[in-house]
Every structure is written in structure tokens, then in C-alpha cells.
Write an enzyme that holds these catalytic residues in place. Structure first.
Site, short mmCIF file in Angstrom:
data_model
loop_
_atom_site.label_atom_id
_atom_site.label_comp_id
_atom_site.label_asym_id
_atom_site.label_seq_id
_atom_site.Cartn_x
_atom_site.Cartn_y
_atom_site.Cartn_z
N CYS A 123 0.81 -1.24 0.00
CA CYS A 123 0.00 0.00 0.00
C CYS A 123 0.83 1.28 0.00
O CYS A 123 0.41 2.28 -0.55
CB CYS A 123 -1.00 0.00 1.15
N CYS A 131 -3.43 -2.46 -1.03
CA CYS A 131 -2.39 -3.38 -0.57
C CYS A 131 -2.04 -4.44 -1.62
O CYS A 131 -1.25 -5.35 -1.34
CB CYS A 131 -2.82 -4.04 0.73
N LYS A 196 -6.21 -9.16 10.97
CA LYS A 196 -6.06 -7.70 10.83
C LYS A 196 -7.41 -7.14 10.38
O LYS A 196 -7.92 -7.50 9.32
CB LYS A 196 -4.97 -7.38 9.81
N GLU A 234 -8.71 -17.18 10.16
CA GLU A 234 -7.55 -16.49 9.57
C GLU A 234 -6.26 -17.00 10.21
O GLU A 234 -5.28 -17.28 9.52
CB GLU A 234 -7.65 -14.97 9.78
N LYS A 249 -4.60 -7.38 15.27
CA LYS A 249 -4.41 -5.94 15.07
C LYS A 249 -5.74 -5.28 14.71
O LYS A 249 -6.43 -5.81 13.86
CB LYS A 249 -3.40 -5.74 13.95
C1 PBG Z 1 0.00 -1.64 5.83
C2 PBG Z 1 -0.18 -1.41 7.27
C3 PBG Z 1 -1.10 -0.58 7.94
C4 PBG Z 1 -0.76 -0.62 9.28
C5 PBG Z 1 0.32 -1.50 9.41
N1 PBG Z 1 0.64 -1.98 8.15
C6 PBG Z 1 -2.16 0.31 7.44
C7 PBG Z 1 -3.35 -0.22 6.76
O1 PBG Z 1 -3.56 -1.42 6.65
O2 PBG Z 1 -4.11 0.62 6.27
C8 PBG Z 1 -1.43 0.16 10.37
C9 PBG Z 1 -0.57 0.44 11.56
C10 PBG Z 1 -1.07 1.51 12.46
O3 PBG Z 1 -2.17 2.07 12.29
O4 PBG Z 1 -0.33 1.80 13.39
N2 PBG Z 1 -0.99 -2.34 5.20
#
Ligand code: PBG
Length: 323
Positions: A123, A131, A196, A234, A249
Site C-alpha cells: 500500500c 495493498c 487484521k 484467519e 491488530k
Molecule cells: C499496511 C499497514 C497498515 C498498518 C500497518 N501496516 C495500514 C493499513 O492497513 O491501512 C497500520 C498500523 C497503524 O495504524 O499503526 N498495510
């Protein structure tokens, strides 16, 4: 049924020594991973406006920064790159002299023992901010896998200790494992962003990494926040594909998911306390509305109590001082 006055739970709370003796959860500096944003160029130290106290650093400034991190006793960092050039196929993500590949070399030269983990995602490198590869307005899963594997491999070749795919494509762990194994990197572990969620808590990160999607959102690949059973599926998939560490996350709004994963699997479990979690606390602390140290230590303790072994946090340096 009450056993009072035989049972008096307050007996073991009378002094700090007693409380420490029966403390069930402890947070240690050794549990923490510190995220770092790296930009291409020289002498750049740009504060991230929605994450006060955090900076985007150019590679030449990394040695000083990582020495400080290592001195705090923080065992690992996770790297995010902001390239100068973005395109449809995320070329800068897997370029041998890309921003992350250069950063890894610079860090390994300075602090060889500090674990360097790389976020593997497209991304930050795509012109559209998604992504993966976009085909007819949709993020194409299988075509993206090849690019993710190429990216992870180029990180390993540059000297990364671990790769962490955060894209949420199906099959990415398998594709990355295969690419690493075929190129003699069978000893490089994969930490999978397994559960995630599509979260509003990533807002400040997207400013920091310049990675907001230019159209649509990430809901066709990141998880829907009401679901926890799906999170277990997942995690199950990523473990089956070869993930060494699994991650949930964000952290604080998903403590129940952390607990479920901990109770269901034996893999090391990481939780990512994301940018929005940091920004909320930092903003309120700057207003003098809450006790920052108390809040942060309580949050980190809650994440561990829920079952996480490892915490990725923008508060790692401050926590190291406070612990
Ligand atoms: C990349 C990624 C993201 C985060 C970690 N890796 C952003 C997203 O998925 O939009 C978020 C980390 C954070 O908010 O601290 N894909």
C-alpha cells in the site's frame, strides 16, 4: 456464597511488596517492538502531525536512532517505507535499492543484534494506495501474491531478520514461505498479521505512511470488526501456511480476539497497538487530561493479560523508560 470474614482479598493488597508477589501479568521491555517510518532522501526528520513525538526518518539518520532504541533494551523494530516513486505495480517495494532495503543495510551495519522485522505490504508503494494489484477496480488476490513474495525475498536478501506480511491476501504466507525457502532463507521467520481488521484506528498511520487508498476502502481484504470466529479461521490458515508468529491488530479494541487466539493456538502471539491507539492517548495527555504513564502501562498490561506475548507499540521507547 461469601466466606467473609475468613476470606479477605484485601490481605494480599496491603503493600507493594505483597502486590508484586502475586502479580499475574508483567510487561517487560523485551516484549516490545518499535515501529519506524523510513523515507528516501537525506537529513529528513519529519514529525508526523497526528502522532506527536514520532518522525519519518531518512536512512542516513537511522544509525543514531537505532542505537538509541537498542540502548533502551528494545529487542526489535518493524520497518515501514515511504518511497519517492509509487506506481501501479509497487516497483519500489521490491527494488534491491528500495527505501527499506537500504534501511535494513544501514541498521544492520550499526546495530547487528537489533532484530529487524519488515512490514511486507504494497500500500505504501502503489499509486492507488491499495495493498495489492488492482484489476478492474478490485484487488486481485493471486496476482498480488507474486509481488508480496518478491518483496519479502528482497527484504531477506538485504538482511532482514523476519518478515511480516500485513496485506491480508489469502495465501500470502504460503507464497512468501515458498519464495524464502527456495532462496536459502528457510531460517527467516514469518510474523503474519493474521487477524487484521479494517479499522478506523489506522488513520494516523496512513498519514505517516502516505498509504491511504485513493478509491474505495480495504474492506474487501481486511476483516470486518464484528467477527471473532473468522479471526480464528484467519489464524488457522496462516499457521497452516507456515506462520511462525501470529498477530491480532489493532490491540485495545480487540482484546477478546487476542484472548480467543491465545486459548486456541500455541503459537507466539503478537498484538499491534496501532497508530490510533497512540494518537488518542498522546492527544489527551498533551491536553493534560490524563496520566500518560499510567494509561500506557495499563494498556500494555491489558494487552498482555489478554494473552499477547509480543506488543508492537509506538510507546516502546517511553515504556522502556517507565518500566
Ligand atoms: C499496511 C499497514 C497498515 C498498518 C500497518 N501496516 C495500514 C493499513 O492497513 O491501512 C497500520 C498500523 C497503524 O495504524 O499503526 N498495510
Amino acid at each position: 456464597m461469601s466466606n467473609f470474614p475468613n476470606t479477605r482479598l484485601r490481605r494480599l493488597r496491603r503493600s507493594e511488596a505483597l502486590r508484586a508477589l502475586i502479580r499475574e501479568t508483567k510487561v517487560e521491555v523485551g516484549d516490545l517492538i518499535y515501529p519506524l517510518f523510513v523515507v528516501e532522501g537525506n537529513k529528513m526528520r519529519q514529525e508526523i502531525s497526528s502522532m506527536p513525538g514520532l518522525y519519518r526518518l531518512s536512512t542516513d539518520l537511522l544509525p543514531k536512532e537505532v542505537e538509541e532504541i537498542a540502548k533502551f533494551g528494545i529487542p526489535a523494530i518493524i520497518l515501514f517505507g515511504i518511497p519517492q516513486k509509487k506506481d501501479e505495480v509497487a516497483s519500489s517495494a521490491y527494488h534491491p535499492r528500495g527505501v527499506i532495503q537500504q534501511a535494513i543495510r544501514a541498521i544492520k551495519k550499526t546495530t547487528p543484534d537489533l532484530l529487524v522485522i519488515t512490514d511486507v505490504c504494497l500500500c505504501e508503494y502503489t499509486s492507488h494506495g491499495h495493498c495489492g494489484l488492482v484489476v478492474d477496480g478490485y484487488v486481485d488476490n493471486d496476482k498480488t501474491l507474486e509481488l508480496l513474495a518478491k518483496t519479502a525475498l528482497s527484504h531477506a536478501e538485504a538482511g532482514a531478520d523476519m518478515v511480516a506480511p500485513s496485506d491480508m491476501m489469502d495465501g500470502r504466507v504460503k507464497a512468501i514461505r515458498q519464495a524464502l525457502d527456495e532462496n536459502r532463507f528457510q531460517s527467516i521467520p514469518i510474523m503474519a498479521y493474521a487477524a487484521k481488521y479494517a479499522s478506523a484506528f489506522y488513520g494516523p498511520f496512513r498519514e505517516a505512511a502516505e498509504s491511504a487508498p485513493q478509491f474505495g476502502d480495504r474492506r474487501s481484504y481486511q476483516m470486518d470488526s464484528p467477527n471473532w470466529r473468522e479471526a480464528l479461521r484467519e489464524v488457522e490458515q496462516d499457521i497452516a501456511e507456515g506462520a511462525d508468529i501470529v498477530m491480532v491488530k489493532p490491540a485495545l479494541p480487540y482484546l477478546d480476539v487476542i484472548r480467543k487466539v491465545r486459548d486456541t493456538y500455541n503459537h507466539p502471539l503478537a498484538a499491534y497497538s496501532v497508530s490510533g491507539e497512540y494518537a488518542m492517548v498522546k492527544a489527551a495527555a498533551q491536553q493534560g487530561w490524563l496520566d500518560e504513564r499510567g494509561i500506557v502501562l495499563e494498556m500494555l498490561t491489558a494487552i498482555k493479560r489478554a494473552g499477547a506475548d509480543i506488543i508492537i507499540t509506538y510507546y516502546a521507547k517511553e515504556a522502556a523508560r517507565w518500566l
